[in-house]
Structure formats: structure tokens, C-alpha cells
Motif scaffolding. Structure first.
Motif, PDB file in Angstrom:
ATOM      1  N   LYS A  91      -0.338   7.142  -1.559  1.00  0.00           N
ATOM      2  CA  LYS A  91       0.200   5.786  -1.751  1.00  0.00           C
ATOM      3  C   LYS A  91      -0.922   4.803  -2.059  1.00  0.00           C
ATOM      4  CE  LYS A  91       4.465   6.066   0.976  1.00  0.00           C
ATOM      5  NZ  LYS A  91       5.199   5.582   2.167  1.00  0.00           N
ATOM      6  N   HIS A  92      -2.063   5.010  -1.402  1.00  0.00           N
ATOM      7  CA  HIS A  92      -3.220   4.138  -1.660  1.00  0.00           C
ATOM      8  C   HIS A  92      -3.714   4.320  -3.089  1.00  0.00           C
ATOM      9  CE1 HIS A  92      -6.818   1.824  -0.902  1.00  0.00           C
ATOM     10  NE2 HIS A  92      -7.589   2.860  -1.251  1.00  0.00           N
TER      11      HIS A  92
ATOM     12  N   LEU B 251       8.555   7.904  -3.482  1.00  0.00           N
ATOM     13  CA  LEU B 251       7.651   7.767  -4.623  1.00  0.00           C
ATOM     14  C   LEU B 251       8.180   8.568  -5.808  1.00  0.00           C
ATOM     15  CD1 LEU B 251       4.260   8.281  -2.742  1.00  0.00           C
ATOM     16  CD2 LEU B 251       5.294   6.100  -3.407  1.00  0.00           C
TER      17      LEU B 251
ATOM     18  N   GLU C 201       5.112   7.517 -10.768  1.00  0.00           N
ATOM     19  CA  GLU C 201       4.037   6.735 -10.157  1.00  0.00           C
ATOM     20  C   GLU C 201       2.800   7.594  -9.924  1.00  0.00           C
ATOM     21  OE1 GLU C 201       5.807   3.513  -7.210  1.00  0.00           O
ATOM     22  OE2 GLU C 201       6.838   5.439  -6.965  1.00  0.00           O
TER      23      GLU C 201
ATOM     24  N   ILE D  66      -1.931   5.139  -5.650  1.00  0.00           N
ATOM     25  CA  ILE D  66      -0.945   4.472  -6.510  1.00  0.00           C
ATOM     26  C   ILE D  66      -1.146   2.967  -6.507  1.00  0.00           C
ATOM     27  CG2 ILE D  66       1.527   3.978  -6.781  1.00  0.00           C
ATOM     28  CD1 ILE D  66       2.021   6.852  -5.703  1.00  0.00           C
ATOM     29  N   THR D  67      -1.360   2.411  -5.308  1.00  0.00           N
ATOM     30  CA  THR D  67      -1.588   0.961  -5.183  1.00  0.00           C
ATOM     31  C   THR D  67      -2.841   0.551  -5.937  1.00  0.00           C
ATOM     32  OG1 THR D  67      -0.497   0.930  -3.028  1.00  0.00           O
ATOM     33  CG2 THR D  67      -1.922  -0.939  -3.571  1.00  0.00           C
ATOM     34  N   GLN D  68      -3.905   1.350  -5.806  1.00  0.00           N
ATOM     35  CA  GLN D  68      -5.141   1.060  -6.528  1.00  0.00           C
ATOM     36  C   GLN D  68      -4.907   1.080  -8.026  1.00  0.00           C
ATOM     37  OE1 GLN D  68      -8.022   3.989  -5.123  1.00  0.00           O
ATOM     38  NE2 GLN D  68      -9.288   2.339  -4.290  1.00  0.00           N
ATOM     39  N   SER D  69      -4.183   2.077  -8.504  1.00  0.00           N
ATOM     40  CA  SER D  69      -3.911   2.198  -9.933  1.00  0.00           C
ATOM     41  C   SER D  69      -3.116   1.021 -10.453  1.00  0.00           C
ATOM     42  CB  SER D  69      -3.154   3.506 -10.199  1.00  0.00           C
ATOM     43  OG  SER D  69      -2.823   3.628 -11.550  1.00  0.00           O
ATOM     44  N   GLN D  70      -2.136   0.581  -9.663  1.00  0.00           N
ATOM     45  CA  GLN D  70      -1.309  -0.545 -10.091  1.00  0.00           C
ATOM     46  C   GLN D  70      -2.097  -1.844 -10.118  1.00  0.00           C
ATOM     47  OE1 GLN D  70       1.829  -0.159  -7.170  1.00  0.00           O
ATOM     48  NE2 GLN D  70       3.054   1.199  -8.467  1.00  0.00           N
ATOM     49  N   SER D  71      -3.013  -2.011  -9.159  1.00  0.00           N
ATOM     50  CA  SER D  71      -3.802  -3.239  -9.125  1.00  0.00           C
ATOM     51  C   SER D  71      -4.790  -3.287 -10.281  1.00  0.00           C
ATOM     52  CB  SER D  71      -4.549  -3.351  -7.793  1.00  0.00           C
ATOM     53  OG  SER D  71      -5.493  -2.318  -7.652  1.00  0.00           O
ATOM     54  N   GLN D  72      -5.309  -2.108 -10.664  1.00  0.00           N
ATOM     55  CA  GLN D  72      -6.240  -2.044 -11.783  1.00  0.00           C
ATOM     56  C   GLN D  72      -5.535  -2.253 -13.116  1.00  0.00           C
ATOM     57  OE1 GLN D  72      -8.098   1.779 -11.280  1.00  0.00           O
ATOM     58  NE2 GLN D  72      -9.299   1.109  -9.500  1.00  0.00           N
TER      59      GLN D  72
ATOM     60  N   CYS E 249       6.196  13.448  -1.851  1.00  0.00           N
ATOM     61  CA  CYS E 249       6.188  12.107  -2.438  1.00  0.00           C
ATOM     62  C   CYS E 249       7.610  11.613  -2.674  1.00  0.00           C
ATOM     63  CB  CYS E 249       5.420  12.112  -3.761  1.00  0.00           C
ATOM     64  SG  CYS E 249       3.635  12.192  -3.582  1.00  0.00           S
TER      65      CYS E 249
END
Length: 356
Positions: free
Chosen positions: A346-347, A185, A233, A349-355, A180
Motif C-alpha cells: 500500500k505504501h 486494492l 494499482e 502504491i501511495t508513493q507512486s500516486q504521489s509521484q 491485495c
């Protein structure tokens, strides 16, 4: 700066008992491993080549005298084994005494504490050496009870757990953190064993040296401290033992109290019995373990394969077969690394950030 050290295995280097030494040879931010004391059968060889075929310029020695003559400036002798029950092998005690007389400090990760042995303490004091018993329990005042604040953590927490002991959980967690970081990351790893601390882990605790009532609280505290201070992250949790290992079941704490909603499961396709012991019973199949983990509400995002007993060709064939059966990535961490899982992480992390 890393502290220069010699690792002691005394004839156990090629056994699972020496997994502490194996981890230190693969890498440490705390110690610079100058050499390994094992015995005449392995003396003169490179520890890395002996471990996994990779030359690391870490010589093997027959005894302490040869090691002190063959390397420059060691400050520590690190006990590089993790024995059943955590007992110090008797043949190591004399080496430890000789090391103290040579002015080396001792790092001991076993349950049998050197600081409880008056003759060892007296030698250490006489030669101005330090004794570090990594598994020495914290005082009651230092321990934390679980609070529920783990629910505030807003980044993915991924548990690296195994079907059994000595399946590469810590090594794979470390490889995932490093992969990572190489991908840009911010990743951290929570250590839960003595080797993780020896490898330089900043956040964590020694699971099996913690009073049972406070295991979940110490786990939560380590994750929260890491999250608040390092601003990662993604966080990886080092697992211990296995969910159904009868000699020491472990894992639900990471999934429930540690808030790990994702997991990487380590398994060994050719290991039949718990800790290779037929008396303990057969290890269940990997698919049933995935179902058990997911019954806790944790998704198994990948499986890592410990390839003991496999030829390189067998490992690749088994990997292909298991990927079809399990319908998820199967990693060969030591042979190929873990980079192929980075897009999935990475996906997450992106999901967590969007939530958030």
C-alpha cells in the motif's frame, strides 16, 4: 465459467515435476479440477491433503477409467507435469489416446506438441476433441518488439523472482494478487509460464516458448495491455528460473525491460544445489542475490521462503534468523500467506500516486 477437467500426473504427483498440477489444485479460474490421475500408490486420497495437508475434495485416481467412473462431466484432460526439456513422458501417451477416444480435449503445457503427432490429431478429429498446446510459439506476425513504452506505466511493478526453479514464484505472485484484492486494492499478475495461463491468467505470455529477440517485447506488451485495460494499482510479474541458474538464467528481463523497480525474492534455505543437481554447482547465499538484484536498481521489498525439508518449527526459526540478517520481511507464503506485506505494498502504491 470454469471448464471441468481431470489432471494427469502418472506417478509424478509427489515430485517437483508436477508443479503444474500443484498449481491447478491450489486454484484456477480457467479449470475446475475434478480429480487427478496419478497411480495406485496415491489413489483414493485427496489431492489437496497429499499436496499440503488441506482437504480440497479433489480425489486421486489410479487410471483414466477409474477417473471417468468417479467424476461427472469432465471436458479436458490437462497434462499436469513440467518435465526437464519439456518432453512428454512416454507412459502418458496411451492415456492421452484413451482420453481422446472418451471425447476429452487435451491441454498440454510441454514443449513436445501433440498437434505435431498425426495419430493424435486424427484421433482428436474423429472424436471431435480439441488439442491445446499451450507452449506452441506465436507466429512472427503476432510477436512484439520492445519499444520503451514500459516507461509510461505509472503504477508499481513488482517482480516475484527466485534463486532457482520450483521455489514458489508463481504461487507467491498469485497469493500477493489475491491478498491485495482482499484488501480492496486493484492488483493484476502477469503470467510467464504455461501454468499461469492454465490458472486463468488474462495477461501474459509463455516466456520459454518465445523467440529470444521478442521476449522483452512480449513482456512489455503484456504489462502495457494489463495497465491500459485493467487499470490496476499494482502489477506482479511471475518470474522464471533464477538469475544465476546455469541451466536457464532468467530475471534481468523483468527488472530491466519489464520496469520492475521492486521485487520479492524466493529462496529455499535447505536447497544446496541448482535444481538439486550437484553437477550444476551450489546456489549462492540469499544476501548475495539481494545485492545482485539491487545492483539492477530494483529494491527487494521482501523475501519468500520455500520450506522444503523444513519442519514447521524449523521454518519459523529460520524465518526469524533471516529477518534479522536480511533486515526485511521474510514470508512463509504457503504456511501463513502474504498478508503481512500488504501495508508495504500500500505504501508503494501511495508513493507512486504521489509521484504521478
Amino acid at each position: 465459467m470454469k471448464s471441468p477437467a481431470i489432471v494427469l500426473t502418472n506417478g509424478l504427483f509427489r515430485k517437483d515435476d508436477a508443479k503444474t498440477a500443484h498449481g491447478l489444485i491450489r486454484g484456477s479460474e480457467r479449470f475446475e479440477v475434478l480429480g487427478v490421475i496419478d497411480g495406485p500408490e496415491t489413489a483414493g486420497r485427496d489431492a489437496g491433503v497429499l499436496l499440503d495437508g488441506k482437504h480440497r475434495d479433489i480425489p486421486m485416481f489410479a487410471n483414466l477409467e477409474d477417473a471417468l467412473a468417479g467424476v461427472w462431466g469432465p471436458r479436458y484432460l490437462v497434462i499436469g507435469v513440467a518435465t526437464v526439456g519439456g518432453k512428454l513422458p512416454s507412459d502418458m501417451m496411451e492415456v492421452i489416446r484413451l482420453a481422446l477416444r472418451a471425447g476429452l480435449s487435451i491441454v498440454n503445457g510441454l514443449h513436445e506438441f501433440l498437434s505435431d503427432k498425426q495419430d493424435i490429431v486424427s484421433l482428436a478429429n474423429l472424436y471431435q476433441a480439441e488439442i491445446i498446446d499451450v507452449r506452441k510459439p506465436k507466429t512472427r506476425e503476432e510477436l512484439h518488439f520492445w519499444t520503451g513504452d514500459i516507461k509510461k506505466v505509472d503504477v508499481p511493478v513488482v517482480a516475484v523472482i527466485g534463486m532457482d526453479c520450483a521455489m514458489g514464484k508463481r504461487t507467491t505472485a498469485r497469493l500477493l494478487r489475491q491478498a491485495c484484492e482482499a484488501s480492496g486494492l486493484r492488483a493484476e499478475m502477469i503470467f510467464t509460464g504455461q501454468t499461469g495461463w492454465m490458472q486463468g491468467g488474462q495477461y501474459g505470455f509463455i516466456f520459454d516458448a518465445t523467440l529470444n529477440d521478442f521476449v522483452t517485447g512480449e513482456l512489455e506488451h503484456a504489462i502495457l495491455q494489463c495497465w491500459r485495460e485493467a487499470n490496476p494499482e499494482i502489477i506482479f510479474l511471475e518470474g522464471q528460473s533464477g538469475l544465476r541458474n546455469p541451466s536457464g538464467p532468467c530475471g534481468p528481463e523483468l527488472l530491466l525491460s519489464g520496469g520492475a523497480r521492486h521485487a520479492v525474492l524466493m529462496f529455499s534455505p535447505k536447497r544446496k544445489y541448482w535444481d538439486h543437481n550437484p553437477k550444476w554447482g551450489e546456489i549462492p547465499d540469499v544476501l548475495s542475490e539481494i545485492r545482485l538484484i539491487e545492483a539492477y536498481g530494483t529494491k527487494v521489498v521482501a523475501v519468500g521462503m520455500h520450506t522444503e525439508g523444513c519442519t514447521p518449527e524449523e521454518a519459523k526459526t529460520l524465518r526469524q534468523r533471516y529477518e534479522q540478517v536480511l533486515a526485511r520481511p521474510v514470508l512463509l507464503p504457503l504456511q501463513e500467506g502474504v498478508d503481512r506485506l500488504i501495508p508495504d505494498l500500500k505504501h508503494l502504491i501511495t508513493q507512486s500516486q504521489s509521484q504521478g
